[in-house]
Every structure is written in C-alpha cells, then in structure tokens.
Write a protein that holds these residues in place. Structure first.
Motif, PDB file in Angstrom:
ATOM      1  N   SER A 159       0.831  -1.215   0.000  1.00 41.73           N
ATOM      2  CA  SER A 159       0.000   0.000   0.000  1.00 41.73           C
ATOM      3  C   SER A 159       0.863   1.261   0.000  1.00 41.73           C
ATOM      4  O   SER A 159       0.580   2.266   0.674  1.00 41.73           O
ATOM      5  CB  SER A 159      -0.929   0.020   1.217  1.00 41.73           C
ATOM      6  OG  SER A 159      -1.764  -1.118   1.229  1.00 41.73           O
ATOM      7  N   GLY A 160       1.965   1.188  -0.773  1.00 40.77           N
ATOM      8  CA  GLY A 160       2.854   2.344  -0.897  1.00 40.77           C
ATOM      9  C   GLY A 160       3.784   2.545   0.272  1.00 40.77           C
ATOM     10  O   GLY A 160       4.521   3.536   0.319  1.00 40.77           O
ATOM     11  N   ILE A 161       3.782   1.647   1.245  1.00 40.06           N
ATOM     12  CA  ILE A 161       4.632   1.772   2.433  1.00 40.06           C
ATOM     13  C   ILE A 161       5.673   0.667   2.398  1.00 40.06           C
ATOM     14  O   ILE A 161       5.329  -0.517   2.335  1.00 40.06           O
ATOM     15  CB  ILE A 161       3.805   1.675   3.730  1.00 40.06           C
ATOM     16  CG1 ILE A 161       2.748   2.774   3.764  1.00 40.06           C
ATOM     17  CG2 ILE A 161       4.705   1.761   4.954  1.00 40.06           C
ATOM     18  CD1 ILE A 161       1.814   2.673   4.941  1.00 40.06           C
ATOM     19  N   PRO A 162       6.985   1.001   2.416  1.00 36.86           N
ATOM     20  CA  PRO A 162       8.018  -0.037   2.419  1.00 36.86           C
ATOM     21  C   PRO A 162       8.019  -0.767   3.763  1.00 36.86           C
ATOM     22  O   PRO A 162       7.987  -0.137   4.837  1.00 36.86           O
ATOM     23  CB  PRO A 162       9.314   0.751   2.193  1.00 36.86           C
ATOM     24  CG  PRO A 162       9.015   2.136   2.647  1.00 36.86           C
ATOM     25  CD  PRO A 162       7.572   2.370   2.361  1.00 36.86           C
ATOM     26  N   LYS A 163       8.030  -2.110   3.697  1.00 39.65           N
ATOM     27  CA  LYS A 163       8.029  -2.919   4.905  1.00 39.65           C
ATOM     28  C   LYS A 163       9.061  -4.022   4.762  1.00 39.65           C
ATOM     29  O   LYS A 163       9.517  -4.335   3.667  1.00 39.65           O
ATOM     30  CB  LYS A 163       6.645  -3.511   5.159  1.00 39.65           C
ATOM     31  CG  LYS A 163       5.591  -2.464   5.483  1.00 39.65           C
ATOM     32  CD  LYS A 163       4.247  -3.093   5.836  1.00 39.65           C
ATOM     33  CE  LYS A 163       3.188  -2.027   6.158  1.00 39.65           C
ATOM     34  NZ  LYS A 163       1.894  -2.616   6.550  1.00 39.65           N
ATOM     35  N   ALA A 164       9.438  -4.577   5.936  1.00 41.86           N
ATOM     36  CA  ALA A 164      10.429  -5.647   5.950  1.00 41.86           C
ATOM     37  C   ALA A 164      10.065  -6.634   7.043  1.00 41.86           C
ATOM     38  O   ALA A 164       9.419  -6.277   8.034  1.00 41.86           O
ATOM     39  CB  ALA A 164      11.820  -5.079   6.195  1.00 41.86           C
ATOM     40  N   MET A 165      10.486  -7.875   6.823  1.00 40.71           N
ATOM     41  CA  MET A 165      10.291  -8.902   7.837  1.00 40.71           C
ATOM     42  C   MET A 165      11.643  -9.209   8.481  1.00 40.71           C
ATOM     43  O   MET A 165      12.583  -9.620   7.808  1.00 40.71           O
ATOM     44  CB  MET A 165       9.698 -10.179   7.240  1.00 40.71           C
ATOM     45  CG  MET A 165       9.502 -11.292   8.270  1.00 40.71           C
ATOM     46  SD  MET A 165       8.719 -12.786   7.579  1.00 40.71           S
ATOM     47  CE  MET A 165       7.039 -12.173   7.332  1.00 40.71           C
ATOM     48  N   VAL A 166      11.736  -8.926   9.797  1.00 38.72           N
ATOM     49  CA  VAL A 166      12.976  -9.118  10.533  1.00 38.72           C
ATOM     50  C   VAL A 166      12.698 -10.077  11.684  1.00 38.72           C
ATOM     51  O   VAL A 166      11.823  -9.805  12.537  1.00 38.72           O
ATOM     52  CB  VAL A 166      13.521  -7.771  11.069  1.00 38.72           C
ATOM     53  CG1 VAL A 166      14.824  -8.001  11.826  1.00 38.72           C
ATOM     54  CG2 VAL A 166      13.734  -6.779   9.933  1.00 38.72           C
ATOM     55  N   ASN A 167      13.410 -11.216  11.700  1.00 34.40           N
ATOM     56  CA  ASN A 167      13.234 -12.223  12.743  1.00 34.40           C
ATOM     57  C   ASN A 167      11.747 -12.616  12.903  1.00 34.40           C
ATOM     58  O   ASN A 167      11.240 -12.764  14.022  1.00 34.40           O
ATOM     59  CB  ASN A 167      13.784 -11.728  14.087  1.00 34.40           C
ATOM     60  CG  ASN A 167      15.299 -11.601  14.077  1.00 34.40           C
ATOM     61  OD1 ASN A 167      15.955 -11.889  13.078  1.00 34.40           O
ATOM     62  ND2 ASN A 167      15.869 -11.196  15.197  1.00 34.40           N
ATOM     63  N   GLY A 168      11.053 -12.724  11.751  1.00 32.95           N
ATOM     64  CA  GLY A 168       9.661 -13.149  11.760  1.00 32.95           C
ATOM     65  C   GLY A 168       8.685 -12.048  12.088  1.00 32.95           C
ATOM     66  O   GLY A 168       7.480 -12.305  12.202  1.00 32.95           O
TER      67      GLY A 168
END
Length: 205
Positions: A159-168
């Motif tokens: 939705s236009g927002i950068p996200k990341a998965m860190v340690n689940g």
C-alpha cells in the motif's frame, strides 16, 4: 733712485677702475651692512630687555608663569602630574618568575598550588578524550554484534509503504525490533539504530 711704491688709495682706485662691477657690488654690500648696524643701534626696542629683567625678577621671587597662561585640560593635568612627588613601585619590574618557563623545553615545572597547571589540564583533557573514544569504540562493537543477530527475511512495499520482515516480525520505518529502531528500508537492506549508532542489515536470501 728706486721708484716709489703706490699708496693703498691709488691701488684701490686702480682696482675699481679695472673691475667696476665688482667694486659696485662691494660698495652695495658695505652700504647694507652699515644700514643694518645703524638700525640696530639707533632704533633698538628696549622692551625685550625689560621683559628679560622682569622674567629674572619673577624667577627670583618664585612667581609662576603658568597661572597667566590659558592651558587646555590635558596640559593642565600634565602640569599637575609633573608637580607630584615621585613614588617608588611596589614590585620589581625586572623580576622573572622562572616557574612559568619550561625547564626541559617541553613543559614548565610547577610546585605547590600551581601543580595543576596548563599542561596538566591539557594532558587530562587528552586522556579523557581518549577514554571517550575507547568507550565509543566498545559500544559500537557491541551494537554491531547485536545487530548481526537480526535476520532480514524479506522486503516489499505494501500500500505504498516499504516494509520488511525481521526475525519473523513485519516492521516499517520507525518501528522497533529486538531493541533496534528501523530508520530506513531500502531495496536490498535496512538501516537500524541503537544507542545513537546506525547499522545496516543486508538482505541475504
């Protein structure tokens, strides 16, 4: 019979006749000198002599001339200062305090209350700065070691927002994970911060 020598008047007459220009100039100079001497002796002003006499009388009686003169405030102050008695100085102007000068060319030797001088303070300041740099280095190493435990598993934009998965855990910029604040999420890495130290975590999958 030996010839008679001419008199001085005849010799002068011959010289005048031979060189009339020089004779005229000489006569003119003699006339000017005579006129000057006549002016000095006949028309001399007796007032300078009177002034000199009155000055001598005032000097004898101790009369001050400055009382009749119009002096500026600066000149008046200077005149008053010259009338004051000469007082001795309270300290020796030529005394040198050797404690202020280096003995070995590197730093001065102090004793007593002056032991904590400039060079001591400088040494303490440099030592304190070195200690701070050492502490910062240790803290930086600890933060990097803790950041190495972060596992960047995936990156994406939702939705236009950068996200990341860190340690689940899914995080975005500004979130906190494992004690680290997420500063920036980029294509292949994220930047986290802890204790004012920023560390980058690379996406390795």
């Amino acid at each position: 019979m030996a010839p008679m020598e001419p008199s001085w008047s005849e010799s002068m007459f011959r010289q005048v006749k031979a060189e009339p220009k020089k004779a005229a100039a000489l006569v003119l100079l003699i006339a000017v000198l005579v006129g000057m001497w006549a002016k000095i002796f006949l028309f001399a002003d007796p007032r300078p002599a009177t002034a000199g006499a009155s000055m001598g009388e005032k000097l004898k009686t101790g009369t001050s001339y400055t009382s009749n003169l119009q002096l500026s405030p600066a000149n008046r102050s200077l005149l008053d200062w010259t009338k004051k008695p000469i007082t001795g100085t309270k300290r020796n102007l030529f005394a040198i305090k050797l404690d202020y000068f280096p003995v070995d060319g590197s730093r001065p030797m102090f004793s007593g209350d002056d032991a904590d001088g400039f060079w001591d303070q400088l040494a303490k300041s440099l030592a304190a700065k070195a200690d701070q740099e050492k502490v910062k280095g240790i803290l930086r190493d600890n933060v990097r070691m803790q950041a190495s435990r972060l596992d960047l598993q995936s990156l994406g934009v939702f939705s236009g927002i950068p996200k990341a998965m860190v340690n689940g855990t899914i995080v975005q910029e500004g979130d906190t994970v494992e004690g680290f604040r997420v500063v920036r999420i980029e294509t292949k890495r994220i930047v986290v911060e802890r204790e004012g130290i920023q560390v980058e975590v690379i996406f390795k999958h």
